[in-house]
Scaffold this active site. Structure first.
Site, PDB file in Angstrom:
ATOM      1  N   GLY A  98       0.795  -1.227   0.000  1.00 36.21           N
ATOM      2  CA  GLY A  98       0.000   0.000   0.000  1.00 36.21           C
ATOM      3  C   GLY A  98       0.826   1.274   0.000  1.00 36.21           C
ATOM      4  N   LEU A  99       2.124   1.143  -0.256  1.00 35.82           N
ATOM      5  CA  LEU A  99       2.997   2.318  -0.259  1.00 35.82           C
ATOM      6  C   LEU A  99       3.363   2.756  -1.677  1.00 35.82           C
ATOM      7  CD1 LEU A  99       5.251   1.346   2.780  1.00 35.82           C
ATOM      8  CD2 LEU A  99       3.363   2.991   2.738  1.00 35.82           C
ATOM      9  N   GLY A 100       2.575   2.306  -2.639  1.00 35.97           N
ATOM     10  CA  GLY A 100       2.745   2.789  -4.014  1.00 35.97           C
ATOM     11  C   GLY A 100       3.904   2.148  -4.758  1.00 35.97           C
ATOM     12  N   SER A 101       4.278   0.911  -4.365  1.00 39.18           N
ATOM     13  CA  SER A 101       5.453   0.312  -5.025  1.00 39.18           C
ATOM     14  C   SER A 101       5.231   0.105  -6.511  1.00 39.18           C
ATOM     15  CB  SER A 101       5.861  -0.997  -4.340  1.00 39.18           C
ATOM     16  OG  SER A 101       4.790  -1.898  -4.324  1.00 39.18           O
ATOM     17  N   SER A 102       4.035  -0.304  -6.914  1.00 34.94           N
ATOM     18  CA  SER A 102       3.838  -0.530  -8.356  1.00 34.94           C
ATOM     19  C   SER A 102       3.813   0.807  -9.097  1.00 34.94           C
ATOM     20  CB  SER A 102       2.580  -1.357  -8.634  1.00 34.94           C
ATOM     21  OG  SER A 102       1.428  -0.600  -8.361  1.00 34.94           O
ATOM     22  N   ALA A 104       5.451   3.597  -8.137  1.00 31.09           N
ATOM     23  CA  ALA A 104       6.834   4.089  -8.150  1.00 31.09           C
ATOM     24  C   ALA A 104       7.660   3.304  -9.161  1.00 31.09           C
ATOM     25  CB  ALA A 104       7.439   3.969  -6.753  1.00 31.09           C
ATOM     26  N   ASP A 146      -1.738   6.795  -7.485  1.00 28.38           N
ATOM     27  CA  ASP A 146      -0.426   6.286  -7.089  1.00 28.38           C
ATOM     28  C   ASP A 146       0.682   6.805  -8.000  1.00 28.38           C
ATOM     29  OD1 ASP A 146      -1.716   4.820  -5.164  1.00 28.38           O
ATOM     30  OD2 ASP A 146      -0.571   2.995  -5.557  1.00 28.38           O
TER      31      ASP A 146
HETATM   32  O1  PMV Z   1      -2.765   0.036  -1.912  1.00 32.44           O
HETATM   33  P1  PMV Z   1      -2.371   0.848  -3.071  1.00 32.44           P
HETATM   34  O2  PMV Z   1      -1.040   1.526  -2.936  1.00 32.44           O
HETATM   35  O3  PMV Z   1      -2.488   0.076  -4.365  1.00 32.44           O
HETATM   36  O4  PMV Z   1      -3.406   2.086  -3.158  1.00 32.44           O
HETATM   37  C1  PMV Z   1      -4.745   1.855  -3.512  1.00 32.44           C
HETATM   38  C2  PMV Z   1      -5.558   3.100  -3.396  1.00 32.44           C
HETATM   39  C3  PMV Z   1      -7.037   2.870  -3.789  1.00 32.44           C
HETATM   40  O5  PMV Z   1      -7.701   4.125  -3.619  1.00 32.44           O
HETATM   41  C4  PMV Z   1      -7.691   1.857  -2.869  1.00 32.44           C
HETATM   42  C5  PMV Z   1      -7.177   2.388  -5.223  1.00 32.44           C
HETATM   43  C6  PMV Z   1      -6.916   3.445  -6.289  1.00 32.44           C
HETATM   44  O6  PMV Z   1      -6.875   3.049  -7.474  1.00 32.44           O
HETATM   45  O7  PMV Z   1      -6.799   4.642  -5.975  1.00 32.44           O
END
Ligand code: PMV
Length: 305
Positions: A98-102, A104, A146
């Site tokens: 959930g820290l935007g690795s894909s 980044a 992201d």
């Molecule tokens: O968990 P991550 O880093 O893939 O972030 C997802 C953020 C969402 O709002 C849940 C999905 C999106 O496409 O914005």
């Protein structure tokens, strides 16, 4: 395709920072704004001139993730006219939490491919177009938050087709903790989409309330009102739980951060069974002290390009 840069300078490198969402994940998927900023951990793409274009895939990636990575790389190559580059990826950012690795990684890869194709300073629009195509492979129909945050850097109030920069009066110090086991973003997003489809009015009420918190949060950041921002983060966490995207490991981490003195704490990113959780602190020293208990990492948000 000519590769003047490669021939002139040998190995080349590009990178992009990870991101956290302070307020508004999930609501952003439905066209509402979210407040997100870059963090002090990054993905680095390194390349060397080669006979063929190739990505040396990182160890530990297999199955569907590996297939998606290869597909996304092939799309990025085609979009940048296939510079003959052997690329490796390196990360100081925890991956897939959930820290935007894909996002980044997509930005770092796009920057490196454009560089190798003879465009050392591609516009952000060029980088973001390639990164978005890669993100669609990883996440289906991402909001675009992201990779846009990772590409532009700083702190953004992101809404589809409208991205505004937010300036901070006070530095924003976070402790980032990792909890539970992460599910893929697209699974958490599509399960919520299904619940919202079943009960649209009720779910829309919550999503609109999250959007209101985001707008108040952007103002609190501009005014340097950290306590207000923390309170908004706590409320956002409650509403994310109401949407069904929190879990016991995430709630435990949220309460551990609050017990350790966080002004506000919430999940960041898609959530679900686990993932990254962030706590806001008034100063770097307080964040560092709390992190001795939490054993995550400390980062400033939104000051990193
Ligand atoms: O968990 P991550 O880093 O893939 O972030 C997802 C953020 C969402 O709002 C849940 C999905 C999106 O496409 O914005």
């Amino acid at each position: 395709m000519q590769t003047p840069l490669l021939e002139a300078s040998g190995p080349i490198e590009a990178s992009a920072p990870g991101k956290i969402i302070l307020l508004g994940e999930h609501a952003v998927v439905y066209g509402y704004p979210a407040l997100a900023g870059t963090i002090d951990r990054r993905i680095i793409a390194r390349g060397r001139l080669s006979n063929i274009a190739r990505l040396t895939t990182p160890k530990g990636i297999s199955g569907a993730s590996l297939a998606a990575l290869r597909r996304a790389f092939a799309i990025a190559l085609e979009a940048t006219h296939s510079p003959p580059l052997t690329m490796t990826l390196h990360s100081s950012l925890p991956v897939g939490v959930g820290l935007g690795s894909s996002g980044a990684m997509s930005v770092a890869v796009a920057r490196l491919l454009w560089k190798a194709a003879g465009n050392p300073a591609p516009t952000s629009a060029k980088v973001e177009a390639v990164a978005m195509a890669m993100e669609c492979v990883f996440h289906g129909t991402p909001s675009g938050l992201d990779h846009t945050t990772c590409a532009r850097g700083g702190l953004l109030l992101f809404q589809r087709n409208l991205v505004r920069r937010v300036s901070t009066l006070e530095p924003l110090w976070l402790v980032v903790a990792l909890a539970g086991t992460r599910e893929p973003t697209h699974e958490v997003v599509s399960a919520l989409r299904k619940r919202r489809g079943n009960w649209p009015r009720r779910y829309e009420r919550i999503i609109r309330e999250i959007a209101a918190l985001v707008r108040e949060g952007a103002q609190a950041v501009r005014n340097g009102e950290l306590r207000t921002l923390g309170d908004l983060m706590n409320m956002n966490q409650g509403l994310l739980a109401a949407l069904g995207v929190s879990s016991a490991p995430i709630e435990n981490a949220v309460f551990r951060l609050r017990d350790a003195g966080a002004i506000g704490a919430k999940l960041t990113g898609a959530g679900g069974a686990g993932g990254a959780v962030v706590g806001l602190f008034a100063t770097r020293e307080e964040a560092t002290k709390a992190n001795r208990r939490i054993r995550g990492f400390v980062t400033e948000v939104g000051s990193i390009a």
